[in-house]
Design a protein around this motif. Structure first.
Motif, PDB file in Angstrom:
ATOM      1  N   GLU A  67      60.220  51.399  29.375  1.00 36.78           N
ATOM      2  CA  GLU A  67      61.330  51.184  28.431  1.00 36.78           C
ATOM      3  C   GLU A  67      60.289  50.428  27.319  1.00 36.78           C
ATOM      4  O   GLU A  67      60.768  50.248  26.349  1.00 36.78           O
ATOM      5  N   ASP A  81      65.137  59.501  28.424  1.00 38.89           N
ATOM      6  CA  ASP A  81      64.823  58.566  29.601  1.00 38.89           C
ATOM      7  C   ASP A  81      65.307  59.399  30.798  1.00 38.89           C
ATOM      8  O   ASP A  81      66.072  58.807  31.626  1.00 38.89           O
ATOM      9  N   ASN A 113      60.274  58.124  33.033  1.00 36.21           N
ATOM     10  CA  ASN A 113      60.685  58.925  31.688  1.00 36.21           C
ATOM     11  C   ASN A 113      59.125  58.489  30.752  1.00 36.21           C
ATOM     12  O   ASN A 113      58.314  57.807  31.412  1.00 36.21           O
TER      13      ASN A 113
HETATM   14 CA   LIG Z   1      63.431  54.311  32.440  1.00 42.44          CA
END
Ligand SMILES: [Ca+2]
Ligand SMILES: O=C(O)c1cc(C(=O)O)c2c(n1)C(=O)C(=O)c1cc(C(=O)O)[nH]c1-2
Length: 679
Positions: free
Chosen positions: A188, A311, A266
């Motif tokens: 992220e 994601d 992701n």
């Molecule tokens: Ca993630």
């Protein structure tokens, strides 16, 4: 015979934990010596003393205070009544099951100031155990080997190769062929995923495999990276941010095929167009990859979400089993990743067998014969898309189990509504190596919830038949974000829920047979084992994880605890203290014209810990709609070098201006005013 629980006893019983012992135990179920019970990670115990006929007499034997106020996600390991379990901040506890008392604890002293470097709470999913040593991956990225008898460190390795990026470790290591294997998280924030093997005895690094290619101007580490680079567009300069593909949860191992399997995460940033403007599958994101455990060499991959944009991590638990399909016995792996499809894959060669949706899905209508998703036209919308499942997944890391007798896989399914739109202004700035890692907002290339999501939130426990690719039964939960599962040969499935209930269900029909009101929300999976001939069920409890930062489904909240149950247990359940929400903030002065920009700033800097003010009810981190109003008036005192740095809140100095803070205040008070019940 040394006394049970003595150092000599612990040293002797843990020294025996090796590969043959782990494999032999899978058939007997006396212990729970490895994360998923066995190398196939079935989480299916052969024990039957506790069964569908008598589970209603299950009672508490003891509970143990983990002294933890954040998410507890650990699978406890147990060998001859010696339990190893982790709490938040990667703290390890050794507990004597016979007494429920602490044997030792080990705090790796993760600096609390780096809490903000993790996307999803300062959690830890547990330890690995091998030949007298306990292995823990710490939130700040170290791998520590402890003496199982004393809790004293034997060796420690830094697993992070680049500390200018926000890498963290939340997953449990696995030990395969004498090597301790650990990945990391951080996709992220912009990192490059990899997985590393260390010699269990000495800590010496044995191999490392990257999940995505690095800068194509530099030599590739191996042939798998050269092959992967062809599926990325260099115009996206993905290597600046790392590309993602973090291995933050699942691994499994097939000793006969000598293959280990990892699930990859992701893309980083999430936004596919920003990451790889010319398209491309972006290998090996969101894939199951088979590696040679001796060398770390890539063997095959199957990519579940090509060109990930949502994601959609594929790090969910991987279960190895054999299924009879079209009259033929096949060696398969079962997988229910975030993207909402249940996969059956041939684990000898990675060939796609089938995929069907296990939940509501709107980004793809299905998979073609070759195993490629058929995407819906709106799935890659730049303007706005409530992907279902949302980025928290149709199923997240919460453990799945598989009962070979019922032929069913058990796991919690959910949706957390989130709206995604392209952040057209996004660039690589703020995440360049060498510059201070932002970490003060997810670096996704998306605007998240700047438009209110319309999809529905739900949570349920399901039993899935992987042969028919069909749901067999379900139990509805009151909210998303529920605990992982344990399956037993006693025709039982055990699982906890976000609203603080720990329950047992009939494995074949789903009928609820027993329930304990724990009070605190449950996310971790239970385990079962036998000590001195008596079967126990244990579960580590502690609300948290990514959803638990900002939301909860209970009105009671306790420290992290381990609860241990057996037939006829008579210890009263501890009563957790009530959790009360404060008053909705009022009277903070603001300029309504600031709200649109305040919204953008809030969702990119604050929302993933604090939730939506006055809408979410606050989880482990306060909802800013319910703090004292003067704290919002004085918001800059908290934002710049504030008092919560020691709890992991970032310092926004240089990232936000005083003007920005005024705009955020406008959003917070404006949102609270908008949701205030009309008199
Ligand atoms: Ca993630
Ligand atoms: O992309 C990543 O590197 C990464 C790491 C982690 C993590 O390490 O906990 C999570 C996620 N992603 C993620 O997407 C996610 O939903 C998530 C939930 C949790 C949790 O523990 O509750 N961790 C993570």
């Amino acid at each position: 015979e040394p006394a049970k629980g003595s150092r000599e006893h612990i040293a002797a019983v843990t020294a025996r934990v090796d590969a043959p012992a782990i494999r032999a135990n899978a058939a007997r179920g006396n212990d729970w010596p490895a994360y998923g019970l066995d190398y196939a990670e079935t989480r299916h115990s052969p024990l039957t003393a506790i069964n569908a006929g008598n589970v209603n007499t299950l009672g508490l034997v003891w509970s143990y205070n983990l002294e933890s106020t954040r998410g507890v996600e650990a699978t406890p390991l147990v060998v001859d009544g010696i339990m190893y379990v982790t709490a938040s901040w990667s703290v390890v506890h050794a507990v004597d099951v016979r007494s429920g008392k602490r044997l030792w604890s080990y705090d790796p002293k993760v600096p609390r100031e780096i809490g903000f470097k993790g996307c999803c709470d300062v959690v830890n999913r547990g330890v690995a155990l091998y030949k007298g040593k306990v292995f823990v991956g710490t939130f700040d990225g170290r791998l520590v080997a402890l003496d199982a008898a004393t809790g004293k460190p034997v060796w420690e390795k830094d697993t992070i190769e680049d500390r200018s990026h926000s890498y963290t470790v939340t997953g449990a290591p696995r030990v395969i062929k004498g090597k301790v294997i650990i990945g990391n998280g951080g996709a992220e924030y912009g990192v490059r995923g990899y997985i590393t093997a260390y010699d269990a005895e000495s800590g010496e690094q044995k191999w490392r495999w990257y999940t995505v290619p690095g800068d194509p101007a530099k030599p590739f580490e191996d042939a798998s990276m050269a092959k992967a680079a062809k599926t990325w567009d260099p115009a996206g300069k993905w290597w600046v941010n790392g590309g993602g593909g973090t291995v933050w949860n699942s691994m499994a191992y097939d000793p006969e095929l000598n293959l280990m399997y990892v699930g990859t995460g992701n893309g980083s940033p999430w936004n596919h167009r920003k990451r790889s403007p010319g398209g491309g599958d972006n290998l090996y994101l969101a894939s199951v990859v088979a590696l040679d455990p001796d060398t770390g060499k890539y063997v095959w991959h199957y990519q579940e979400t090509p060109g990930d944009n949502w994601d959609y991590t594929s790090v969910q638990d991987i279960i190895l089993t054999d299924l009879t399909l079209d009259g033929k016995k096949r060696k398969v792996l079962l997988h229910a990743p975030k993207n909402g499809f249940f996969f059956v894959i041939d684990r000898t060669n990675g060939k796609f067998i089938s995929a069907k949706p296990f939940t509501e899905v709107n980004w793809a209508t299905g998979y073609d014969k070759k195993g490629r998703p058929i995407e819906t036209p709106e799935a890659r919308s730049r303007e706005a898309f409530d992907s279902v499942p949302g980025p928290f997944g149709g199923h997240n890391w919460h453990a799945m189990s598989f009962n070979p007798k019922t032929g069913l896989a058990y796991f919690p399914v959910q949706n957390v509504p989130i709206n995604l739109a392209e952040d057209k202004a996004w660039t690589h700035n703020g995440n360049q190596p060498g510059q201070p890692q932002s970490g003060t907002g997810w670096n996704t290339g998306m605007l998240i919830n700047t438009q209110p999501p319309k999809s529905k939130a739900f949570g349920r426990l399901i039993a899935w038949d992987p042969v028919k690719q069909k749901e067999a039964w379900r139990q509805e939960y009151t909210s998303p974000w529920n605990g992982g599962t344990l399956s037993t040969a006693g025709n039982l499935v055990f699982a906890g829920s976000a609203d603080g209930r720990f329950a047992a269900y009939r494995a074949d029909t789903g009928e609820k047979l027993w329930e304990a009101p724990i009070g605190t929300g449950i996310i971790a999976p239970p385990v079962t084992y036998q000590v001195d001939g008596r079967q126990y069920v244990s579960i580590a409890v502690g609300w948290g994880g990514v959803f638990g930062l900002m939301q909860r489904a209970t009105d009671k909240q306790d420290n992290g605890r381990v609860y241990t149950f057996a037939l006829g247990g008579t210890t009263p359940l501890p009563q957790p203290p009530a959790y009360a929400l404060g008053e909705l903030i009022s009277g903070v002065k603001y300029d309504p014209a600031h709200i649109p920009e305040g919204t953008r700033l809030y969702v990119s800097h604050c929302v993933f810990c604090h939730g939506v003010p006055g809408v979410d009810k606050g989880g482990n981190i306060p909802n800013l709609g319910y703090v004292p109003s003067r704290d919002i008036e004085n918001l800059s005192d908290f934002v710049f070098n504030g008092p919560f740095l020691k709890k992991g809140m970032p310092d926004f100095t240089g990232k936000l201006s005083l003007d920005d803070v005024d705009k955020i205040k406008a959003f917070i008070q404006g949102t609270a005013d908008a949701v205030r019940p009309k008199k």
